[in-house]
Design a protein around this motif. Structure first.
Motif, PDB file in Angstrom:
ATOM      1  N   THR A 304       0.867  -1.184   0.000  1.00  0.00           N
ATOM      2  CA  THR A 304       0.000   0.000   0.000  1.00  0.00           C
ATOM      3  C   THR A 304       0.904   1.235   0.000  1.00  0.00           C
ATOM      4  N   ILE A 350      -1.548  -6.828   7.172  1.00  0.00           N
ATOM      5  CA  ILE A 350      -2.949  -6.389   7.072  1.00  0.00           C
ATOM      6  C   ILE A 350      -3.242  -5.405   8.202  1.00  0.00           C
ATOM      7  N   ASP A 353      -1.765  -2.074   7.653  1.00  0.00           N
ATOM      8  CA  ASP A 353      -2.047  -1.496   6.338  1.00  0.00           C
ATOM      9  C   ASP A 353      -0.778  -1.336   5.503  1.00  0.00           C
ATOM     10  N   LEU A 376     -11.967  -6.298  10.704  1.00  0.00           N
ATOM     11  CA  LEU A 376     -11.477  -7.306   9.760  1.00  0.00           C
ATOM     12  C   LEU A 376     -10.473  -8.277  10.390  1.00  0.00           C
ATOM     13  N   ARG A 447      -9.009  -4.540  -3.966  1.00  0.00           N
ATOM     14  CA  ARG A 447      -9.315  -4.776  -2.556  1.00  0.00           C
ATOM     15  C   ARG A 447     -10.731  -4.276  -2.223  1.00  0.00           C
ATOM     16  N   GLU A 448     -11.063  -3.076  -2.729  1.00  0.00           N
ATOM     17  CA  GLU A 448     -12.395  -2.510  -2.492  1.00  0.00           C
ATOM     18  C   GLU A 448     -13.487  -3.444  -3.000  1.00  0.00           C
ATOM     19  N   LEU A 451     -14.017  -6.307  -0.764  1.00  0.00           N
ATOM     20  CA  LEU A 451     -14.661  -5.928   0.502  1.00  0.00           C
ATOM     21  C   LEU A 451     -16.161  -5.689   0.313  1.00  0.00           C
ATOM     22  N   GLU A 463     -14.799  -3.380   8.213  1.00  0.00           N
ATOM     23  CA  GLU A 463     -13.875  -2.243   8.238  1.00  0.00           C
ATOM     24  C   GLU A 463     -12.421  -2.666   8.192  1.00  0.00           C
ATOM     25  N   LEU A 464     -11.672  -1.967   7.323  1.00  0.00           N
ATOM     26  CA  LEU A 464     -10.231  -2.197   7.286  1.00  0.00           C
ATOM     27  C   LEU A 464      -9.588  -1.584   8.529  1.00  0.00           C
ATOM     28  N   GLN A 468      -8.393   2.861   7.116  1.00  0.00           N
ATOM     29  CA  GLN A 468      -8.297   2.829   5.653  1.00  0.00           C
ATOM     30  C   GLN A 468      -9.714   2.921   5.115  1.00  0.00           C
ATOM     31  N   SER A 470     -12.906   1.876   3.488  1.00  0.00           N
ATOM     32  CA  SER A 470     -13.447   0.549   3.199  1.00  0.00           C
ATOM     33  C   SER A 470     -14.673   0.701   2.328  1.00  0.00           C
TER      34      SER A 470
END
Ligand code: OOG
Ligand code: NI
Length: 471
Positions: A304, A350, A353, A376, A447-448, A451, A463-464, A468, A470
């Motif tokens: 990221t 994770i 992030d 998450l 990723r979005e 999710l 929620e991330l 981040q 989400s």
């Protein structure tokens, strides 16, 4: 009409180039052979874990190539050939302020964008474009001569470009057109037998051997074709055991016990290939050039922006520690810095992030929807959610610079008192006539999407960690 789909055109093109490059540079065949041995060893030792960052069929077929072009027009043309193969420009790399040797090019990589297309065949081509307007390298007279030379050559025949347009429109080609298209495309990327103007080539080479490789010859050519391995340290040693001299080090992150990130690459130096030259008096003679080399790579997690910042910071830290203590092996320093700074598991990446993942329902007992965003990491810990790493599909400017410069024949000349022409991603998009995507945006979208789907499947928002955004 039976249409060959775009992904198959891409796979067949990658195969054709592999055959071609193996004929032109036989050491490449050794590299492919050793890569396959290494991958089989890793599969035997690790089983399914070996495929965490890509199926073995994808990894075995996986190649990236590199070409170099001279003008925006050539860049636009090659972008249409790649579009016909489902490959689009991603990332902007400016190698003009690269260390140790600045290179007068700006680059992007053409590659498939969606995960499914990458899984079918991930072929990508690192594509560099000369910047004759950059006064640090070329004075006004050289710029003019370069332009005249580049404007008068044709890299891609009209028939090839026409077939590319048909393939783009129809999302594929019939078998006869496919064969013609692949023949023409492969021959556009083959080494040419055209005599090289000796004086002109040497004049350019004194400035930069990459400039000579682009603006000193009448065609482009694939200058390396890189297989992917699951253990690049094993590959490095195995190649040396076969008597092939590799460059000094593996570029990019060090080997360590935690998750691999981004990209690790190494190469063998360009080999001398015979070429025909033309001298000033018009006579021709046989000589040789060293431009084409062998490279191999191992891929890790896509970072990221936060992870990338940390990566860049750590690389700078390794550099300064190495500068203070030049007697120490850089790799040893790097391993220490790595171990002290990155989490040792994917879960940590994770939680902090640092890397991109997609998220999917697991076998764990479904949690009752609370309406509030579920955390998450605890869902992962409960087995309700599974995380799948997103592999880094792009390049690293520093490794690219290292690969370029380990293959330069001379130091070249750069006048740092002169101004460089401004170039950026927006400029490149304009030049190509198609938006150049930012790699991290593509990973974030993936990723979005996962999710959003996960939230639907679980019946509650997820929620991330660390605020981040989400879905
Ligand atoms: C491209 C070098 C960059 C990579 O893997 O970083 C590259 C070139 O030599 O034209 O391919
Ligand atoms: Ni490469």
């Amino acid at each position: 009409m039976h249409t060959i789909p775009v992904w198959k055109l891409r796979a067949r093109f990658a195969e054709r180039l592999s055959e071609l490059y193996g004929q032109e540079v036989p050491a490449y065949n050794t590299l492919v052979e050793v890569s396959q041995e290494v991958n089989e060893r890793v599969m035997r030792a690790q089983g399914a874990d070996a495929e965490r960052l890509g199926s073995i069929s994808r990894v075995t077929a996986e190649r990236h190539g590199a070409i170099r072009v001279g003008t925006p027009q050539e860049m636009r043309q090659v972008s249409r050939i790649f579009a016909a193969l489902g490959m689009y420009p991603v990332g902007f790399y400016d190698l003009r302020d690269a260390q140790p040797s600045p290179i007068p090019v700006v680059s992007t990589a053409f590659r498939p964008l969606p995960r499914e297309e990458l899984a079918l065949n991930p072929f990508r081509v690192f594509t560099s474009m000369l910047v004759p307007e950059d006064r640090r390298f070329f004075d006004a007279e050289m710029e003019g001569r370069l332009r005249d030379f580049l404007d008068s050559r044709t890299l891609f025949p009209t028939e090839l470009l026409d077939l590319a347009e048909i393939a783009i429109r129809q999302e594929g080609l019939d078998e006869a057109d496919t064969q013609r298209f692949l023949d023409l495309a492969a021959s556009a990327f083959a080494l040419s037998a055209d005599p090289v103007d000796h004086e002109w080539y040497q004049k350019l080479e004194a400035i930069s051997s990459v400039a000579a490789d682009i603006g000193g010859v009448s065609t482009t050519h694939i200058n390396h074709l890189t297989p992917r391995v699951l253990d690049i340290d094993d590959l490095y040693l195995s190649m040396q055991e076969r008597g092939i001299t590799m460059i000094d080090a593996i570029q990019g992150p060090p080997r360590w016990d935690g998750p691999d990130v981004l990209l690790r690459q190494t190469s063998f130096r360009a080999l001398s290939e015979s070429r025909v030259f033309r001298s000033a008096d018009g006579s021709t003679f046989e000589g040789s050039l060293r431009v084409r080399f062998g490279e191999v790579e191992a891929r890790g997690l896509a970072l990221t922006p936060r992870g990338r910042d940390l990566y860049d910071e750590l690389v700078a830290r390794i550099d300064s520690l190495h500068a203070i203590n030049p007697g120490r092996d850089r790799q040893d320093i790097a391993r220490e810095v790595w171990a002290a700074s990155w989490p040792s598991s994917e879960r940590g990446f994770i939680e902090q992030d640092l890397a991109f993942f997609t998220f999917h329902p697991g076998d764990g007992a479904p949690v009752v929807g609370t309406g509030a965003g579920a955390d998450l990491v605890s869902l992962i810990d409960q087995g309700v959610v599974l995380a799948a790493p997103i592999v880094y599909e792009d390049f690293l400017p520093r490794s690219a610079a290292g690969i370029f410069s380990s293959n330069l024949s001379g130091g070249g000349s750069v006048d740092t008192n002169q101004g460089g022409a401004a170039r950026d991603l927006a400029w490149m998009s304009e030049a190509i006539g198609t938006p150049v995507r930012v790699p991290e945006d593509i990973y974030a979208e993936e990723r979005e999407a996962s999710l959003r789907q996960l939230a639907q499947q679980l019946g509650q928002p997820v929620e991330l960690p660390i605020g981040q955004t989400s879905a």
